[in-house]
Enzyme design. Structure first.
Site, mmCIF file in Angstrom:
data_model
loop_
_atom_site.group_PDB
_atom_site.id
_atom_site.type_symbol
_atom_site.label_atom_id
_atom_site.label_comp_id
_atom_site.label_asym_id
_atom_site.label_seq_id
_atom_site.Cartn_x
_atom_site.Cartn_y
_atom_site.Cartn_z
ATOM 1 N N GLU A 59 1.277 10.822 1.423
ATOM 2 C CA GLU A 59 1.245 11.564 0.145
ATOM 3 C C GLU A 59 1.165 13.063 0.348
ATOM 4 O OE1 GLU A 59 -0.572 8.918 0.887
ATOM 5 O OE2 GLU A 59 -0.363 7.456 -0.743
ATOM 6 N N ALA A 70 4.413 4.157 -3.935
ATOM 7 C CA ALA A 70 4.701 4.231 -5.366
ATOM 8 C C ALA A 70 6.143 4.719 -5.502
ATOM 9 C CB ALA A 70 3.744 5.215 -6.027
ATOM 10 N N GLU A 101 -1.862 1.120 0.736
ATOM 11 C CA GLU A 101 -3.041 0.887 -0.119
ATOM 12 C C GLU A 101 -3.075 -0.552 -0.644
ATOM 13 O OE1 GLU A 101 -1.888 4.492 -2.326
ATOM 14 O OE2 GLU A 101 -4.012 4.973 -2.372
HETATM 15 N N1 CAA Z 1 10.053 5.531 -4.143
HETATM 16 C C1 CAA Z 1 11.285 5.420 -4.656
HETATM 17 N N2 CAA Z 1 12.375 5.137 -3.903
HETATM 18 C C2 CAA Z 1 12.194 4.970 -2.576
HETATM 19 C C3 CAA Z 1 10.924 5.079 -1.978
HETATM 20 C C4 CAA Z 1 9.803 5.363 -2.822
HETATM 21 N N3 CAA Z 1 8.566 5.449 -2.346
HETATM 22 N N4 CAA Z 1 11.047 4.891 -0.657
HETATM 23 C C5 CAA Z 1 12.370 4.660 -0.438
HETATM 24 N N5 CAA Z 1 13.062 4.706 -1.601
HETATM 25 C C6 CAA Z 1 14.473 4.511 -1.818
HETATM 26 C C7 CAA Z 1 15.303 5.712 -1.345
HETATM 27 O O1 CAA Z 1 15.296 6.734 -2.333
HETATM 28 C C8 CAA Z 1 16.654 5.072 -1.151
HETATM 29 O O2 CAA Z 1 17.253 4.910 -2.411
HETATM 30 P P1 CAA Z 1 18.782 5.439 -2.671
HETATM 31 O O3 CAA Z 1 19.617 4.625 -1.732
HETATM 32 O O4 CAA Z 1 19.021 5.159 -4.110
HETATM 33 O O5 CAA Z 1 18.782 6.889 -2.307
HETATM 34 C C9 CAA Z 1 16.307 3.687 -0.633
HETATM 35 O O6 CAA Z 1 14.963 3.440 -1.029
HETATM 36 C C10 CAA Z 1 16.384 3.581 0.883
HETATM 37 O O7 CAA Z 1 15.579 4.609 1.424
HETATM 38 P P2 CAA Z 1 16.089 5.658 2.527
HETATM 39 O O8 CAA Z 1 17.561 5.855 2.397
HETATM 40 O O9 CAA Z 1 15.225 6.859 2.452
HETATM 41 O O10 CAA Z 1 15.792 4.813 3.836
HETATM 42 P P3 CAA Z 1 15.457 5.400 5.284
HETATM 43 O O11 CAA Z 1 15.492 4.223 6.193
HETATM 44 O O12 CAA Z 1 16.333 6.561 5.607
HETATM 45 O O13 CAA Z 1 13.950 5.965 5.182
HETATM 46 C C11 CAA Z 1 11.616 5.842 4.545
HETATM 47 C C12 CAA Z 1 12.902 5.067 4.907
HETATM 48 C C13 CAA Z 1 11.125 6.598 5.785
HETATM 49 C C14 CAA Z 1 10.594 4.812 4.118
HETATM 50 C C15 CAA Z 1 11.927 6.852 3.410
HETATM 51 O O14 CAA Z 1 12.611 6.155 2.363
HETATM 52 C C16 CAA Z 1 10.690 7.464 2.809
HETATM 53 O O15 CAA Z 1 10.114 8.364 3.376
HETATM 54 N N6 CAA Z 1 10.243 6.975 1.624
HETATM 55 C C17 CAA Z 1 9.128 7.529 0.896
HETATM 56 C C18 CAA Z 1 7.808 7.058 1.446
HETATM 57 C C19 CAA Z 1 6.646 7.731 0.733
HETATM 58 O O16 CAA Z 1 6.498 8.929 0.712
HETATM 59 N N7 CAA Z 1 5.777 6.905 0.112
HETATM 60 C C20 CAA Z 1 4.597 7.371 -0.570
HETATM 61 C C21 CAA Z 1 4.849 7.483 -2.041
HETATM 62 S S1 CAA Z 1 3.548 8.323 -2.904
HETATM 63 C C22 CAA Z 1 2.369 7.126 -3.200
HETATM 64 O O17 CAA Z 1 2.507 5.983 -2.813
HETATM 65 C C23 CAA Z 1 1.180 7.633 -3.967
HETATM 66 C C24 CAA Z 1 0.065 6.653 -4.134
HETATM 67 O O18 CAA Z 1 -0.964 6.730 -3.487
HETATM 68 C C25 CAA Z 1 0.139 5.585 -5.118
#
Ligand code: CAA
Length: 262
Positions: free
Chosen positions: A136, A68, A116
């Site tokens: 999460e 998300a 999911e």
């Molecule tokens: N939401 C919003 N933006 C996201 C995102 C997310 N889930 N995942 C990545 N992005 C964005 C980053 O913020 C970044 O944007 P900016 O350049 O504007 O800062 C861009 O995508 C590239 O990401 P990274 O620079 O972080 O890339 P990376 O290669 O260094 O890392 C990653 C990749 C490990 C996937 C890391 O981005 C990350 O950990 N993302 C979050 C993953 C996460 O926690 N997902 C679960 C969300 S909660 C959920 O989904 C609840 C549910 O059950 C519905």
């Protein structure tokens, strides 16, 4: 379907291809994307003649869906989180109940809501660089789009708990080992080849039988339904179709059946 901002939608021969199209955000599912997906699946439900499946993948080579959209979480409170969960649940239930198979072609990160999304699909094909996780817990949350239920259904309680409690990233090969996915392929091109093999297999089957297999298997997980009783009803429904008669005739005549979906 026109005016889709966050989705790329292709009407391909025999199937629909949907790409989540927010590569700068690793295809994170913001609310707009969820709403577009709901509209798109409603459209497909009414316009699927001549289509034998739906393939969902992510734009770019890094991510399927990284979850998300966390940036939208800043606004989230007790009240808005109900709508947030409901929208996701509505979409993923819709996908799970589609009358034609939905295949996730996981081409990179499938995290949180992305994992999911893949779990709501009927088949999962992953490229070697795919990574699965329910992270999460790192945000002080639990999965909110059906992950606690579907992951447990698919990989079993031990693995599901381990994945959700540790937030560990799982490689495509381990995901195959856990039976989280159906196939691993080298890259996106082999992934498209693999999903097209599935589509061409589905094309040779009876659409009513396909629809009823999906329905009947879903019934197993519905606590309000007696899946065995429903199976009998769905079996009888198939027996009443012309496709059933064609299937039997083709067997007797030692030829391939020509199912018409009637
Ligand atoms: N939401 C919003 N933006 C996201 C995102 C997310 N889930 N995942 C990545 N992005 C964005 C980053 O913020 C970044 O944007 P900016 O350049 O504007 O800062 C861009 O995508 C590239 O990401 P990274 O620079 O972080 O890339 P990376 O290669 O260094 O890392 C990653 C990749 C490990 C996937 C890391 O981005 C990350 O950990 N993302 C979050 C993953 C996460 O926690 N997902 C679960 C969300 S909660 C959920 O989904 C609840 C549910 O059950 C519905």
């Amino acid at each position: 379907m026109r005016n889709l901002k966050n989705l790329h939608f292709e009407n391909r021969k025999d199937y629909f291809l949907i790409k989540i199209n927010r590569p700068k955000n690793l295809n994170a599912l913001n609310q707009k994307t969820i709403e577009e997906l709901i509209l798109l699946f409603d459209f497909i439900t009414k316009n699927s003649v001549g289509k034998y499946g739906i393939v969902i993948t992510g734009e770019g080579d890094k991510s399927f869906v990284a979850g998300a959209d966390i940036k939208e979480f800043v606004e989230l409170d007790g009240k808005s989180s109900l709508k947030f969960c409901r929208n996701g649940h509505d979409l993923f239930n819709k996908i799970e109940k589609m009358h034609i198979p939905v295949i996730a072609l996981v081409n990179g990160y499938a995290l949180g809501g992305g994992c999911e999304l893949s779990l709501a699909c009927h088949i999962r094909v992953a490229t070697l660089n795919a990574k699965f996780s329910q992270p999460e817990i790192n945000l002080g949350l639990i999965p909110g789009y059906g992950g606690t239920q579907r992951l447990t259904q698919i990989v079993g309680k031990s693995k599901a708990l381990e994945m959700m409690l540790t937030a560990e990233m799982i490689s495509a090969e381990d995901a195959l080992d856990y039976k989280l996915i159906n196939n691993v392929v080298d890259d996106i091109d082999s992934g498209i080849k693999k999903v097209e093999e599935y589509i061409s297999t589905f094309k040779r089957k009876g659409p009513n039988a396909i629809k009823n297999v999906i329905k009947s298997v879903n019934n197993y997980f519905d606590k309000d339904v007696d899946g065995f009783e429903e199976e009998i009803k769905l079996f009888i429904e198939c027996v009443k179709t012309s496709d059933f008669k064609e299937g039997i005739q083709a067997f007797i005549e030692k030829r391939c059946p020509d199912f018409k979906g009637e």
